[in-house]
Design an enzyme around this catalytic site. Structure first.
Site, PDB file in Angstrom:
ATOM      1  N   HIS B 255       0.841  -1.202   0.000  1.00  0.00           N
ATOM      2  CA  HIS B 255       0.000   0.000   0.000  1.00  0.00           C
ATOM      3  C   HIS B 255       0.881   1.260   0.000  1.00  0.00           C
ATOM      4  O   HIS B 255       0.703   2.167  -0.824  1.00  0.00           O
ATOM      5  CB  HIS B 255      -0.915  -0.023   1.238  1.00  0.00           C
ATOM      6  N   GLU B 256       1.853   1.293   0.919  1.00  0.00           N
ATOM      7  CA  GLU B 256       2.716   2.478   1.010  1.00  0.00           C
ATOM      8  C   GLU B 256       3.629   2.607  -0.205  1.00  0.00           C
ATOM      9  O   GLU B 256       3.994   3.722  -0.601  1.00  0.00           O
ATOM     10  CB  GLU B 256       3.530   2.454   2.310  1.00  0.00           C
ATOM     11  N   HIS B 259       1.860   4.728  -2.618  1.00  0.00           N
ATOM     12  CA  HIS B 259       2.050   6.167  -2.340  1.00  0.00           C
ATOM     13  C   HIS B 259       3.476   6.620  -2.668  1.00  0.00           C
ATOM     14  O   HIS B 259       3.692   7.645  -3.312  1.00  0.00           O
ATOM     15  CB  HIS B 259       1.776   6.464  -0.862  1.00  0.00           C
ATOM     16  N   GLU B 285      -4.648   7.787  -3.041  1.00  0.00           N
ATOM     17  CA  GLU B 285      -5.243   6.554  -2.526  1.00  0.00           C
ATOM     18  C   GLU B 285      -5.571   5.596  -3.677  1.00  0.00           C
ATOM     19  O   GLU B 285      -5.512   4.373  -3.505  1.00  0.00           O
ATOM     20  CB  GLU B 285      -6.500   6.894  -1.716  1.00  0.00           C
TER      21      GLU B 285
END
Lengths: 490, 490
Positions: B255-256, B259, B285
């Protein structure tokens, strides 16, 4: 709000921003991704610009003129802020920018010419850096001595003349001591073995605790060149490891613990104020040197450390604690300042001090510097310099414009000598505790007498107040002559 | 220099200083000594003040008025700088200070009342925070909708009404899907075993590489709550480990990585400019979610990861890659947003969006919030909330004033649905590569279509341009219904 209150409110924010800039430097040397350098340079330049604007803010000059400090601490704050404001405002912005630009490039040129062992190729760059710094000195000096103007940035209150008086007394006795040692028939033993580096880092943390470093307000990381960074509640240190030589890691750590603990131990009332940091480069070096040398290279700690290393690594190639102590304090001829032992170290500095003072005052030309270095080295060390990278090109300092910085190393050693003598008188049980792995009786005395005061006093006043005697090279010389006389059977 | 050049020179330094502030935040969450918090708060406050002064600098307003952007990129820079300047200047300094002070205290009160499961004790604080943010919204809105004024800070160009149109279409089909899944007779398998945490961190780095994260411009550290930090050449991420559940570490990391890679992949021409960062919270997101869900929770990557985990840990309690895929996508009823699966997640957000919009517009009082939460939860989730810490007190967002932030999570999922559909059409080989541990065909498409543009386009324009279709909830719904329909045999 009074002018003093306005001044201090502004100063607190400036101090906080200085800590931020310092933190970026720490990050760069420890954890920054390797591809981030270009962006980081922009970030640091933007921070420098913010800080320069704050230091030269005309309101600061106005507040300084109108401030009415109510006591000696407030006077000390005003003294420090006036120094900073005057130094920042006297130097024209385009000169400051030229120095930043030129020294940044000069560092790369120095590294190349050192690798090529070609001083002549470096000389034009050094001349340019020197001339810029002489212009800066002229702007700062307002008619007084150029070298003193630069020195004052690192060691407030001292002058070339005040340092010469001390240093000239050191030189002949250090030269004589090294000659007697190298002429003796004793050869110090050497450690041997492989020393796992992760284990070295754990031992380094143990040593840091022995010397009172507070991990709630600091941390130890690895870096190419050991350094300390930060103040007050966040004072970090770095070290490095060499799988064949555990002394590099452990003694770099203890040296940096001297710097880092000093910053941790400044009175919390001074946190993020102009007094919230060490008094000068010289006083800082006195703390790191007394931790590293007088305490950690002493016989008491050597016994504790020998047992610790034996317990950790097994056979390390020396038979007992006495042999370990001798290995730890081996005196050997060498060209390189940063590798020098306690006996040689200050001779390296005195040479640099005399040469750089002449350079700044115009009594020595860059064209004649290599020759001057080599003849002085031969006189003091009894050895001919074999190549520039072992001589005049070995240190980065002059390339980046740090004229006036070198003498603070030896002044720190002189201060360490004075403080160590006074501490021994004041703390009779220090060595017994040290032998048990507890340096805090000794470092606690330093904290109370020196460290907690931050920049409250001028450096020399602080050390005289702490040691109860005028500054003199005698305690350092006596300490060295006694310690190495015994080790080498002189 | 033209007004535009002056504006941009100023903006570049501001962007560099924002990066510095971000780096302090990273340091605080990863490496800062535990006793340094008080000092760090001063440092960050000083940086915030510097940034606020730059954003509200009257010269910026003047440059903006006189700037003549020469092309669309320059127009985009001016658009972003005008947004920032107007938002900063419209809010009175004392209101901004009151919000900072109140939300800082509110965070502690929220944590206490959540621990005590006492919403009534928190209500006065929440009322105060809400009122301050409504004042801020009124200053920003200049007569338009209060909620839209807050939302615009996180998702430029969107309004409560524009989001409602999308969200209202999501809700009934998500409710229906969860009911069908929970009514099915399939029970997903579970992993079992102990998973060494240092090994998890090595696997996390492997996964980061699979998804194209560039370690020359980033790093992975541990933190209590995973986050990403920084831009351009220095974009770092954090993760966490749980010895009984390797999914937490691996999927937090991926997930990170979404980003962090987004920030790394912005066109270098925009480095340290207003366009040099992701377009909005929603677009950000969309990247983290598509990496984590559509890609990393898909069947192809599940096969690769299952083999990797078996090779690393031996038996992990599931028989084969299909069972592993089912375990990875277990749908379970639960109260907590941050623990929710893909089917439940958006229902948590829709609830918060509707409630916070009513709060900000004055259609719902804080006194009635708990009751409103619980009845909506029962309607959408079919379960009664058992206590406030499982309901209205579970998230920190409102306590710290983040009204308008929640909908960006679901908007990001909607965007991810649109982009995933277009990527599948555009990159036929993406799944075959994924099965071999190579996500870069898929992430490369995202880099070219979305990430490299930074803030060049308004968020919705960017996603429409990238996906070649108007924004719609349909691709996300189809994806969820197809994926979970197959998994649960619906």
């Amino acid at each position: 709000m009074s002018a003093y209150d306005d001044l201090m409110a502004h100063a607190r924010e400036t101090e906080a921003l200085k800590q931020v800039l310092g933190r970026l430097g720490w990050d760069q040397e420890t954890v920054m991704p390797r591809g981030a350098a270009a962006q980081r340079a922009e970030e640091m330049a933007a921070m420098e610009k913010v800080l320069h604007a704050r230091r030269t803010d005309p309101r600061v000059g106005d507040w300084l003129n109108r401030a009415e400090p109510a006591d000696e601490v407030q006077q000390a704050h005003v003294r420090e802020l006036r120094r900073e404001h005057e130094r920042a405002t006297r130097v024209p912005a385009d000169l400051a920018a030229a120095i930043a630009r030129t020294t940044s490039l000069a560092q790369g040129i120095w590294a190349e010419t050192r690798a090529a062992d070609d001083f002549a190729a470096f000389a034009p760059t050094l001349t340019e850096v020197l001339n810029l710094r002489r212009h800066e000195a002229a702007a700062l000096a307002e008619g007084t001595d150029l070298y003193d103007a630069l020195l004052d940035d690192y060691e407030p209150g001292e002058t070339g003349a005040s340092l010469s008086r001390i240093f000239d007394a050191l030189r002949p006795r250090l030269v004589a001591l090294r000659e007697r040692i190298l002429g003796s028939d004793r050869t110090p033993p050497k450690l041997s073995g492989r020393f796992d580096e992760a284990t070295q880092m754990r031992l380094a943390a143990d040593c840091a605790r022995v010397f009172g470093y507070n991990f709630a307000h600091g941390r130890i990381d690895r870096a190419v060149h050991p350094f300390s960074s930060g103040q007050g509640l966040d004072s970090r240190i770095t070290t490095r490891t060499d799988p064949e030589n555990p002394f590099d890691c452990l003694y770099s750590t203890i040296h940096e613990v001297g710097h880092g603990s000093y910053e941790q131990n400044v009175d919390r009332a001074y946190l993020l104020t102009p007094l919230g940091t060490g008094a000068s480069m010289g006083v800082h070096e006195s703390q790191s040197r007394i931790y590293e040398n007088q305490l950690a290279r002493g016989r008491a700690f050597a016994g504790w450390l020998f047992a610790k290393l034996r317990e950790t690594y097994g056979d390390i190639g020396v038979a007992d604690a006495d042999a370990f102590y001798a290995a730890l304090n081996a005196v050997e001829s060498g060209y390189i300042r940063t590798e020098a032992d306690e006996v040689h170290y200050n001779l390296h500095i005195l040479l640099r001090f005399d040469l750089e003072r002449d350079l700044v005052r115009g009594a020595l030309e860059v064209a004649d510097l290599e020759e001057a270095w080599n003849s002085r080295f031969a006189a003091d060390f009894g050895v001919a310099v074999d190549r520039p990278s072992n001589g005049v090109l070995q240190d980065v300092h002059w390339a980046v414009g740090l004229f006036g910085y070198f003498p603070t190393y030896t002044l720190g050693n002189v201060y360490a000598g004075c403080l160590f003598a006074a501490m021994q008188d004041g703390v009779p049980g220090w060595a017994a505790a040290m032998a048990e792995g507890d340096a805090t009786p000794a470092t606690g005395w330093l904290r109370e007498r020196v460290q907690k005061h931050g920049s409250r006093y001028l450096p020399r006043d602080l050390v005289e107040l702490a040691s109860g005697a005028p500054i003199s090279p005698e305690p350092l010389l006596s300490y060295l002559e006694r310690k190495f006389g015994a080790l080498y059977g002189l």
